[in-house]
Scaffold this motif. Structure first.
Motif, PDB file in Angstrom:
ATOM      1  N   GLU A   2      20.471  -0.776 -67.251  1.00 52.56           N
ATOM      2  CA  GLU A   2      20.723  -0.652 -68.309  1.00 52.56           C
ATOM      3  C   GLU A   2      21.382   0.787 -68.087  1.00 52.56           C
ATOM      4  OE1 GLU A   2      17.460  -1.253 -70.837  1.00 52.56           O
ATOM      5  OE2 GLU A   2      17.881  -3.450 -71.141  1.00 52.56           O
ATOM      6  N   ILE A  20      28.389   5.269 -67.402  1.00 49.37           N
ATOM      7  CA  ILE A  20      29.052   4.952 -66.186  1.00 49.37           C
ATOM      8  C   ILE A  20      30.003   5.345 -68.496  1.00 49.37           C
ATOM      9  CG2 ILE A  20      30.897   3.611 -66.360  1.00 49.37           C
ATOM     10  CD1 ILE A  20      28.801   4.024 -64.083  1.00 49.37           C
ATOM     11  N   ASP A  21      28.949   4.957 -69.554  1.00 51.17           N
ATOM     12  CA  ASP A  21      30.186   4.891 -70.792  1.00 51.17           C
ATOM     13  C   ASP A  21      29.886   6.078 -71.286  1.00 51.17           C
ATOM     14  OD1 ASP A  21      30.040   2.654 -71.209  1.00 51.17           O
ATOM     15  OD2 ASP A  21      28.136   1.699 -72.225  1.00 51.17           O
ATOM     16  N   GLU A  22      29.538   6.411 -70.726  1.00 53.09           N
ATOM     17  CA  GLU A  22      28.985   8.282 -70.935  1.00 53.09           C
ATOM     18  C   GLU A  22      30.129   9.000 -69.666  1.00 53.09           C
ATOM     19  OE1 GLU A  22      25.364  10.360 -70.812  1.00 53.09           O
ATOM     20  OE2 GLU A  22      26.153  12.463 -70.604  1.00 53.09           O
ATOM     21  N   LEU A  78      32.549   7.432 -68.664  1.00 52.70           N
ATOM     22  CA  LEU A  78      34.445   7.252 -69.400  1.00 52.70           C
ATOM     23  C   LEU A  78      34.592   7.622 -70.596  1.00 52.70           C
ATOM     24  CD1 LEU A  78      34.420   3.530 -67.916  1.00 52.70           C
ATOM     25  CD2 LEU A  78      35.365   5.637 -67.486  1.00 52.70           C
ATOM     26  N   GLY A  79      33.683   7.850 -71.641  1.00 48.66           N
ATOM     27  CA  GLY A  79      33.614   8.446 -73.121  1.00 48.66           C
ATOM     28  C   GLY A  79      33.867  10.167 -73.138  1.00 48.66           C
ATOM     29  N   LYS A  95      33.594  -2.309 -66.194  1.00 49.59           N
ATOM     30  CA  LYS A  95      34.082  -0.673 -67.162  1.00 49.59           C
ATOM     31  C   LYS A  95      35.473  -0.434 -66.982  1.00 49.59           C
ATOM     32  CE  LYS A  95      29.419  -0.657 -69.206  1.00 49.59           C
ATOM     33  NZ  LYS A  95      29.552  -0.843 -70.137  1.00 49.59           N
ATOM     34  N   TYR A  96      35.372  -0.074 -65.721  1.00 51.88           N
ATOM     35  CA  TYR A  96      36.514   0.972 -65.480  1.00 51.88           C
ATOM     36  C   TYR A  96      37.884  -0.200 -64.351  1.00 51.88           C
ATOM     37  CZ  TYR A  96      40.423   4.440 -65.057  1.00 51.88           C
ATOM     38  OH  TYR A  96      41.455   4.948 -64.928  1.00 51.88           O
ATOM     39  N   ASN A 113      24.386   1.432 -67.297  1.00 46.98           N
ATOM     40  CA  ASN A 113      25.525   1.358 -67.968  1.00 46.98           C
ATOM     41  C   ASN A 113      25.593   2.231 -68.558  1.00 46.98           C
ATOM     42  OD1 ASN A 113      26.803  -1.494 -66.692  1.00 46.98           O
ATOM     43  ND2 ASN A 113      25.097  -2.319 -68.021  1.00 46.98           N
ATOM     44  N   ARG A 114      24.943   3.155 -69.399  1.00 49.54           N
ATOM     45  CA  ARG A 114      24.837   3.824 -70.408  1.00 49.54           C
ATOM     46  C   ARG A 114      25.830   4.806 -69.671  1.00 49.54           C
ATOM     47  NH1 ARG A 114      19.665   2.706 -72.277  1.00 49.54           N
ATOM     48  NH2 ARG A 114      17.988   4.434 -70.362  1.00 49.54           N
ATOM     49  N   GLU A 154      37.258   8.680 -69.139  1.00 49.55           N
ATOM     50  CA  GLU A 154      38.492   8.332 -69.527  1.00 49.55           C
ATOM     51  C   GLU A 154      38.988   7.301 -68.228  1.00 49.55           C
ATOM     52  OE1 GLU A 154      41.877   9.944 -72.278  1.00 49.55           O
ATOM     53  OE2 GLU A 154      40.123   9.733 -73.985  1.00 49.55           O
TER      54      GLU A 154
END
Ligand code: HXC
Ligand code: NAP
Length: 286
Positions: A84, A90-92, A94-95, A144-145, A87-88, A98
């Motif tokens: 978890e 990687i999201d951060e 990529l946010g 995610k990417y 995932n958080r 990009e």
């Protein structure tokens, strides 16, 4: 400020801007070999994310790296055993950036311990940080990417399992699992444009790994037994990463680059002799 050393006189081998516009995610990038890998990527124009458990260490390292290189470095707290949190993270990342073009799975845990003294949990802990951690982060970045955009994943392993190094059943098993995983993922993810590689360092001076694995017992005799008669430098590993991640490494996938000056070929591995020596008790407590 971080205590990690910035390279004072880095000699460029590749074009300085070879990674301009690229983004690299480095686990354990706040210390040791991971810090220097991050620095050298940034010296070549790369923006980076460094991720591990200790946020204060990461923040200090990121500040130092950005100051030295002029590139962006984002510190993110994350335990590679916790999907978890990954995932958080990687999201951060990529946010913010990009993209993640390069993933370096460098985070690891290790200590010297004979197998007969290793608790079940000690073995599991090292397997979870090194092997599970490498899979966890690779899968999250792929999903995610990289699945749609390709990329390069470089896993830092070791030469421990080639001959079955004593006191290292846990770490050697974990690193061997990573090398097998690298081949499996190279096959499955190759069609998505993802290259999967390993770099296996030998003994690298001025690192936590060396301190834990006998830094205070390194003798001239030990060093002279290495074919190149020197310990590795953090830069040696970072330069191997540059080559693999750059377009020069475009056809490389599913294999391991050993960067150790030939050390594993000649390293003494006589457990019987060690077990009967006075240093054994000290060794097995490190
Ligand atoms: C025997 C040990 C031990 C030791 C911990 N354990 N240290 N057993 N000898 N020296 C046991 C504990 O008793 C426990 O088992 C289990 O391992 C988990 O320990 P924790 O401390 O709860 O784990 P954790 O907090 O998750 O820390 C993980 C760690 C720690 C690996 C134990 O040392 C760490 O965070 N290391 C990260 C930094 C690091 O190791 N850097 C070097 C990488 S170098 P019980 O049964 O008691 O519950 C490297 C070099 C490779 O990988 C090759 C070089 C040539
Ligand atoms: P290091 O400085 O201790 O690096 C390990 C890094 O992993 C630390 O930054 C640590 O940061 C991070 N880490 C550990 N557990 C983690 C977890 N559960 N989640 C997220 N991050 C975690 O040691 P090093 O010597 O530079 O080693 C770097 C790599 O090189 C390792 O893969 C090691 O096996 C490999 N290697 C080293 C040598 C050597 O001679 N040093 C030789 C062969 C291979 P936190 O504590 O902040 O989490």
């Amino acid at each position: 400020m971080s205590d990690e050393p910035i390279i004072s006189d880095y000699k460029y081998i590749f074009q300085k801007d070879i990674f301009r516009g690229k983004v690299a995610f480095v686990t354990g990038g706040g210390t040791g070999i991971g810090f220097t890998i991050t620095e050298i990527l940034m010296r070549h124009g790369c923006d980076t994310i460094i991720a591990s458990r200790k946020l204060d260490v990461l923040k200090n390292a990121a500040e130092k790296l950005s100051k030295a290189t002029g590139q962006r470095c984002m510190p993110i707290q994350m335990d590679v055993r916790k999907p978890e949190a990954i995932n958080r993270a990687i999201d951060e990342a990529l946010g913010h950036f990009e993209k993640i073009d390069i993933l370096i799975n460098n985070a690891a845990g290790n200590f010297l311990c004979p197998a007969e003294q290793l608790s079940f949990n000690a073995f599991k802990t090292v397997m979870e940080i090194d092997a599970h951690g490498t899979f966890n982060v690779s899968k999250a970045v792929f999903d995610k990417y990289m699945k749609n955009n390709g990329g390069v994943v470089i896993n830092i392993t070791a030469t421990l399992s080639i001959r079955g190094k004593f006191l290292q059943t846990h770490a050697g098993s974990a690193k061997a699992a990573i090398e097998a995983m690298t081949k499996h993922l190279a096959v499955e993810w190759g069609p998505n444009g993802v290259r999967m590689m390993c770099v296996a360092p030998g003994p690298i001076a001025d690192t936590e790994g060396m301190r834990r694995l006998g830094g205070n017992r390194i003798t001239d005799e030990f060093v002279k037994a290495i074919p190149f008669q020197r310990l590795g430098k953090r830069e040696d590993i970072a330069n191997a990463i540059l080559y693999i991640a750059s377009p020069a490494g475009e056809l490389l996938t599913g294999t391991t680059v050993i960067a150790d000056g030939g050390a594993w070929l000649t390293d003494s591995n006589n457990f019987w002799a060690v077990k009967n020596s006075p240093v054994y008790k000290q060794l097995s407590k490190m």
